[in-house]
Each structure stands twice: as C-alpha cells, then as structure tokens.
Design an enzyme around this catalytic site. Structure first.
Site, short mmCIF file in Angstrom:
data_model
loop_
_atom_site.label_atom_id
_atom_site.label_comp_id
_atom_site.label_asym_id
_atom_site.label_seq_id
_atom_site.Cartn_x
_atom_site.Cartn_y
_atom_site.Cartn_z
N GLN A 29 8.98 -0.02 -3.89
CA GLN A 29 9.75 -1.20 -4.32
C GLN A 29 10.31 -0.94 -5.93
OE1 GLN A 29 8.01 -5.35 -4.75
NE2 GLN A 29 9.31 -5.23 -2.91
N PHE A 30 9.30 -0.13 -6.60
CA PHE A 30 9.69 0.39 -8.01
C PHE A 30 8.86 1.65 -8.20
CE2 PHE A 30 10.00 -4.09 -8.57
CZ PHE A 30 11.19 -4.49 -9.27
N ALA A 31 9.32 2.68 -8.92
CA ALA A 31 9.10 3.79 -9.27
C ALA A 31 7.68 3.87 -9.79
CB ALA A 31 9.85 4.94 -10.06
N ASP A 32 7.56 2.68 -10.45
CA ASP A 32 5.96 2.41 -11.38
C ASP A 32 5.32 2.19 -10.29
OD1 ASP A 32 7.69 1.26 -14.13
OD2 ASP A 32 8.81 0.99 -12.22
N TYR A 33 5.41 1.89 -8.93
CA TYR A 33 4.41 1.56 -7.84
C TYR A 33 3.96 2.76 -7.08
CZ TYR A 33 5.88 -3.44 -8.80
OH TYR A 33 6.17 -4.40 -9.16
N ILE A 34 4.84 3.95 -7.51
CA ILE A 34 4.55 5.18 -6.45
C ILE A 34 3.36 5.85 -6.63
CG2 ILE A 34 5.53 7.00 -8.14
CD1 ILE A 34 7.41 7.55 -5.69
N HIS A 52 7.90 -1.83 -14.66
CA HIS A 52 9.29 -1.95 -13.86
C HIS A 52 10.28 -1.05 -14.59
CE1 HIS A 52 6.99 -5.71 -12.87
NE2 HIS A 52 7.52 -5.39 -11.79
N PRO A 81 0.06 5.23 -6.37
CA PRO A 81 -0.81 5.19 -5.11
C PRO A 81 -0.52 6.03 -3.99
CG PRO A 81 -0.68 2.88 -5.94
CD PRO A 81 0.58 3.88 -6.66
N SER A 113 0.79 -1.14 -0.02
CA SER A 113 0.12 0.23 -0.03
C SER A 113 0.90 1.32 0.02
CB SER A 113 -0.97 0.09 1.15
OG SER A 113 -1.59 1.28 1.40
N GLU A 114 0.98 1.67 -1.25
CA GLU A 114 1.91 2.68 -1.30
C GLU A 114 1.49 4.16 -0.92
OE1 GLU A 114 1.42 0.78 -3.73
OE2 GLU A 114 3.26 -0.16 -3.93
#
Lengths: 422, 337
Positions: free
Chosen positions: B82-87, B129, B89, B59-60
């Site tokens: 974990q990855f900038a692509d997940y930032i 990713h 949220p 849960s970003e």
C-alpha cells in the site's frame, strides 16, 4: 491504586523477567518421567470433514498408533499393507545410513557442512507415503526423507552436497539445501520460516487454478517464533488454503530448547486453536501415526475442508549440524533417555509383531542400504568433492542473477575471469 | 488512445495483462472490492473475478511470501504494497527469497512477479507515507527496480514488468499520480490531461525496461533523475536558464548506462536529482558511475540534490523536499566556472 500514590508503588513487588532454561544441562541426569506420554490408540479420530474445533482437544494430546509391543492400535491405525510398511522402513534405513556416510564425508573434508535428521526419519518418510507423488513440499533442512522416499537419486543428493559437476544448482547452495521441481521439493532456504507462507501461496495458486494438488509447509519448533509462521497461519485460514503446515518439534533449535519458542506455555499444535485451524499433535517417532495424521490432513485439504497444523513431537538425537556440538549445552545421554524411542526400531518391531519381518531380513536391509549408499557415493565422488570445485567455469557464477546478464554483471564477470587467469 | 492520469494508466496496464494472461493474479491490502486506496486496481475484481484480484490481510511478509509460492506454482503475481513505507515486513522475503530464487536454484525456479508500491513525498504523509527506499532494493542482486514519471511510461513499463521473467519492484511516485509536480507547492496542480505523456493507448504496448528517456536535450549539463524529480528538475533548469539535458532513468536496475555516459561526455557536467535521503542513496551510485566512466570529460564536480539525512518530517515537508531552492543552489554550483 493511583499513579499519585508513591507509597503503594514502593510496596509493589519488583518485577522479574523469566528467561526459559531447559530442565537439564551438561552433567545433569536427564529424567523424562514427568513427560506425559498418552497410551497408543487413546485419541479419537474426527471425520476429515469435521469443524476445526473438533480437533482442538487433539492439539494437547498425542496421536499414537504403535503401542509398547509394536502393535498398531486405535482409530488412527492407517491399516497399511506390509509392503507399504516395509517400503517406509527401507526408506528410513536409507536416510539413516545416508546421514552417517555424509556426516563422515564432511569429517573427512569432502564437503563443508552436513545436517542429519537422526531420530526424525519417520516424519518425512511416512509423510511422503501418505501424500500424492505430485503434491508439493516446502521443506526445511531435515526432510531429506521426502526425496529418498520419492525416489530421488542418492547420487544427485550427494553431488549437491559436494557442489560438484553433478549439482544442478551449480555449486551455489550450501550442502543439503536441495531443490528439485520434478520431485515436488522446493528449494530449501537458510532463512528460517520463509518457506511457510510460500507453501500457503502455492496451495492458494492450486486452488485458484482449480487443481487437485495440495502443498505442505515445514518448519521447526524454533522458527515458529518468526513472523512468517503467523502470516502463513493467517493466510492459510483466511483463504481456506489446501495446505498442511507441519511443525517438527525436535525440541532443540541449535542450543535453544523449545521453551524459547514458547513451549513452556502451550503445545505448538495449540497454535492452531487461535487461528481456527484444525490441529493435531502427533508422536513423530511413530511412523504409522505420522502416516495417519498426514493422510487425514491431506484428505481434508483435498476436499476443500481446509488447512491443518500438525505438530510432530520428536527429539533431535544429534547435533544441529556438523558445526554444532550439543554436549556444550545438553546432557550427553539425553537422546537415549527420550521416552518415545527410535522410529526405525519401533517400525521394525511392528513388522516383526505382524510376522512380516525378522532379524535376518533387517540385517540384510541394512547391508543393502549400506551398499546402495556406498555405490552412490562412489558415483558422486567421480564427479568431484567440494575442495576441487570453484576453479573451473567461473563465468557460471554470473549467470542466473537475471534471465539475461546485465552490463554491470558482465563487466564484473570479465574482471573475475582476469583475476582467475592472473 | 485516451487521456489518462498515472492511476488510470496503471489500472489499464493491469486490465490489459490480466485479459491476455490468465496466470496474472493481483492482490494486496484493500485492492479487491474497493480497488485500492489510490484506486489503481479499481474494477479488476468485477471484471476478472474474486480469485484473480483479491484483498490480502495486513501482512506484507505474508503478501510477498505467498506470492513466492504462487510464482513457484506458475502464476504471475502482481502485488500491491500500500505504501513503500510498509514494505519492510516483506523485506526478508524480497531480499532472501524473491531476488535470489533464480540464482540459488540455477533457474529451476524463477520468480516472475511485480511488487508495486507508491513512494515518495510531497503529499503531507509524514514519515510513514513519504519515504523513497529505492536504494534498499537497487542494492539487492536479482531485483529489477522501475520508477515511472508519467502516465504513458507507467502503463508501458508496468506491462513490461509484468511480462518480465524476473522480479520487479515497481515504485510509483504518488505525488504525481494526478498531475506533474514542478516543485512549487504553492502553485495550483496541473492535471495530466494537459500533457502529451497523458495520451495513453488503450491496448497493449510496452516501454522496455532498462531504457532511459531523454526528456529534454541540452548542451550545458546532464541531469540524471527519475520519478517526481523529473518534473522538479526540468522546471528548475528552465527557471534558472540552464540548457540542461534531462534524463529520466525510468529503470534503475538494469540501468541505461550508455545513455548516461553519452550525455555526460557531451555536456561535461552532471547533476543527480533524487528525493531520497542522501547517504548511501542511489544518487551516490550514479555519481560514482559518472566519475568512473566520464571523469576526463567533466568540467566540474558532479553534484547531488537529495532529501536530507533525517526521517521525513510532517510539518516541515517543504523544508525537507528537494524543491526549487535546493535545485537553484545546485545548478549554480555545478554551472560555476
């Protein structure tokens, strides 16, 4: 039925979309007779160390202490001394008078915006009474009662509303977006729901440090639909954070009734069940019930027994803000029909029933509150109203973006000063 | 002094700051017992205990949101996305809360925190990713944005970021975690150990935020770049025989404009090299600044080397990545006449 059977497909009913609509719109006569209001004193009070599941029946009930005659009844009666109750009544009256004065100030053009909490005064005021002075709140915009109850100067609140020289936030925030570290009141955001996981994070930090202070996060019924609600609930349960998470269900999010946040299917308190968190549903217009519930959840959090979700069931008696006219989407007289009554009238009735209050004293209280608020307003207006602001000290606009002013912001500041002189 | 790759240097920065400051807490997905999917937080939980370094739910928004509360309490959270692509949220919390808290409260509340996140392509990570979203953060007033390109800088910049009074988004070019990458994907990877920047002090030191590094001095062309592309650009200039001044920006916000200006005025030509998509990227900001400040010193239009304006395509990694070919064409163009 297989995909290859087009005949069966043809016979299937057409799917329908349910778009929730409130039961009453302008012109309708509101009728709350079908609303289940359990009698005061009917709900059990689990031990504060109870497993969360023991509270689950309470998420679909309504903790109420004050009965129709103004007596405090049942296991949740916090058994407060009359002075404590009188202090709560006084704070609630101040909040209401303050709201009326500031609403009027906005209408007089002294500021851009205001939000009242009429009908919800008991929730913040009784909460402040039930918690420690140094516990931390992450409020929304209808918890002005926390500040009033903690003795925050009314003049300072008004200076913020006027964005004048007495506003310690230098006129950067919309009126009523108060912030005061000293009074354990976190900066209010206009982005709904963001404060909820922040409250959990503050509580986690307090636990990491072995502190004894707890936190409380606040949200409205509408914003429970935000992802932040879910992340706060998840983090609070995962880390057993010493936090109280309040949902003030005043049933209206601007023009959207609580059904648009899911209230047609379940109570907001029942959200706790899915997370394995303790949950309580409380009559938000009953100051003693609010006090008792918050006291219960505080004890629980403070003794490492975990977080609690509390739904305060209430009714937003007035518009969302000075920019809103609720007669455009709900019946005009709905607030008067609301069966849980007015929180100030109910607490007053209780004190009278105790023999600790009378009409004369109440009139004197209102008069005194009015004088106090007027005096504060006079003081605040000496420091200016909104329309006079924003011309002096333009360079302050470029401070506090960072600890130091970077070159690009400095260049822009110089240009803005030139524009102001030109 | 030890030889470290970027992961080890980042890990060391955590250890040094956690030992010095009991208010530093580290959390994020898989960062606790396991030590992170890239191993950047390995051993921290063992050394500092489970309440100083711990796993977070996926849960970003929750990670950044709770970090705000912790910073309000007085801690210094260092969180890993974990990855900038997940930032994304967590974007609302970063933009609306973290970035503006100092301003909206006139410094009554501040947000000293670091949001670390691996970014960039070249690892066959596909579109979820491989992204380089730094411009989404440089556009937000109140955030600092840092991107190291080697182990020495990674440790020194991360310590500086953790000690900074303002929130820092710290992008780590994951393609070069284990060794510099010159853009020639068909050649074997050189480990960091062979490079001077892999000599990293074990103890505390900082690389100040807001200072670019001139990687190579040159007379003919200024190359403005950061992250993985520092190495790609340096290799391409050499291969194409251009005497380029390679500037590793290291910090995008605040930007070292003085170093940029001095170099472009000296060389008279400028090429901006980034991995991210082209339109409205940070490269555009750099081109504009050079145009505003150095126009009369320029002998040719400022050129950009960037990723394409498409999502990052998995199988077409090397057609997408701004590698030696794209560099060659751009160098030819910017050096013409």
């Amino acid at each position: 039925m297989s995909d290859a059977d087009p005949q069966a497909r043809r016979n299937a009913p057409a799917l329908t979309l349910h778009v929730p609509e409130p039961p009453y719109r302008p012109g309708d006569t509101p009728d709350f007779s079908s609303l289940v209001v359990p009698p005061a004193g009917a709900t059990a009070r689990p031990d504060t160390t109870a497993e969360p599941r023991e509270t689950f029946p309470l998420t679909d009930a309504l903790v109420r202490v004050l009965d129709e005659d103004g007596r405090a009844v049942g296991a949740w009666d916090p058994k407060l001394d009359p002075d404590t109750i009188r202090k709560m009544l006084r704070d609630m009256v101040i909040v209401r008078v303050f709201d009326d004065r500031m609403y009027r100030a906005q209408r007089q053009g002294k500021t851009s915006f205001y939000m009242k909490c009429t009908g919800e005064e008991a929730i913040a005021v009784a909460t402040a009474g039930a918690m420690h002075r140094d516990d931390m709140h992450f409020p929304t915009y209808r918890q002005q009662g926390l500040l009033v109850s903690r003795g925050y100067p009314l003049t300072k609140m008004m200076c913020q509303i006027y964005s004048n020289a007495g506003d310690h936030m230098k006129g950067r925030q919309l009126p009523i977006m108060y912030s005061d570290k000293e009074h354990g009141f976190f900066s209010i955001s206009g982005n709904l729901g963001t404060q909820y996981p922040q409250a959990v994070g503050w509580a986690m930090a307090s636990a990491i440090k072995g502190d004894s202070r707890i936190a409380m996060g606040w949200i409205g019924d509408g914003a429970t639909a935000e992802g932040d609600f879910h992340s706060a609930m998840t983090f609070a349960t995962v880390y057993n954070a010493p936090v109280i998470l309040a949902v003030v269900n005043n049933q209206w999010a601007i023009s959207s009734f609580s059904g648009l946040a899911g209230a047609e299917r379940a109570t907001f308190a029942a959200r706790a069940v899915g997370y394995g968190m303790a949950g309580l549903r409380v009559d938000g217009n009953d100051a003693l019930a609010v006090y008792a519930a918050v006291q219960w959840a505080s004890e629980r959090a403070r003794s490492n027994n975990g977080p609690t979700l509390i739904e305060f069931f209430t009714y937003r008696a007035e518009g969302h803000s000075t920019s809103d006219d609720p007669t455009g989407y709900r019946p005009a007289g709905e607030a008067q029909q609301w069966p849980l009554g007015d929180p100030i009238a109910r607490l007053r009735q209780h004190l009278v029933a105790l023999g600790e209050w009378d009409d004369e004293r109440h009139d004197a209280l209102v008069k005194q509150a009015d004088a106090e608020v007027r005096a504060a307003q006079k003081e605040a207006e000496k420091l200016g109203i909104l329309s006079e602001q924003g011309r002096e000290n333009i360079e302050s606009m470029f401070e506090d973006v960072y600890a130091d002013v970077p070159w690009n912001v400095a260049e822009q500041r110089d240009q803005a000063l030139k524009e102001a002189q030109g | 002094m030890a030889t470290m790759n970027m992961i080890q240097a980042i890990n060391s920065a955590h250890k040094v700051t956690m030992a010095r400051d009991p208010d530093v807490v580290v959390f994020g997905e898989d960062v606790g017992y396991f030590g992170g999917v890239f191993r950047a937080t390995e051993g921290l939980q063992r050394e500092f205990g489970i309440t100083r370094c711990f796993d977070a739910p996926i849960s970003e928004g929750g990670i950044v949101g709770t970090a705000v509360g912790m910073a309000a309490y007085g801690l210094k959270p260092v969180v890993e996305i974990q990855f900038a692509d997940y930032i994304y949220p967590g974007y609302d919390q970063i933009v609306s809360e973290v970035a503006r808290m100092r301003y909206r409260t006139a410094a009554e509340w501040t947000m000293p925190m670091v949001i670390r996140t691996p970014y960039g392509g070249g690892i066959f990570g596909g579109q979820t990713h491989s992204q380089s979203p730094e411009a989404l953060f440089t556009h937000v007033a109140g955030l600092k944005v840092v991107i190291p390109s080697n182990p020495y800088d990674a440790k020194g910049l991360l310590i500086a970021a953790i000690e900074d009074p303002d929130p820092v988004v710290f992008f780590e070019p994951k393609r070069i975690y284990n060794g510099p990458f010159d853009g020639h994907h068909d050649r074997p990877v050189t480990p960091w150990a062979k490079r001077a920047e892999a000599e990293v002090p074990d103890d505390h030191y900082t690389v100040p935020l807001g200072q670019a590094r001139v990687v190579r001095e040159g007379a003919e062309l200024t190359v403005l770049t950061y992250g993985t592309m520092v190495h790609v650009a340096a290799a391409a200039a050499e291969e194409n025989g251009v005497d380029a001044e390679i500037i590793d920006l290291r910090t995008l916000v605040p930007l070292d404009i003085a170093t940029i200006e001095a170099s472009v005025k000296k060389t008279g030509r400028c090429l901006v090299v980034v991995e991210a998509t082209r339109t409205s990227g940070f490269a555009s900001e750099l081109v504009t600044l050079v145009q505003e400040r150095c126009f009369y010193h320029l002998e040719a239009p400022v050129e950009r080397v960037t990723g394409w304006d498409t999502p990052y395509p998995h199988a077409y990694e090397w057609a997408y990545f701004p590698g030696p070919k794209r560099m060659k064409f751009a160098l030819e163009k910017v050096m013409a006449d």
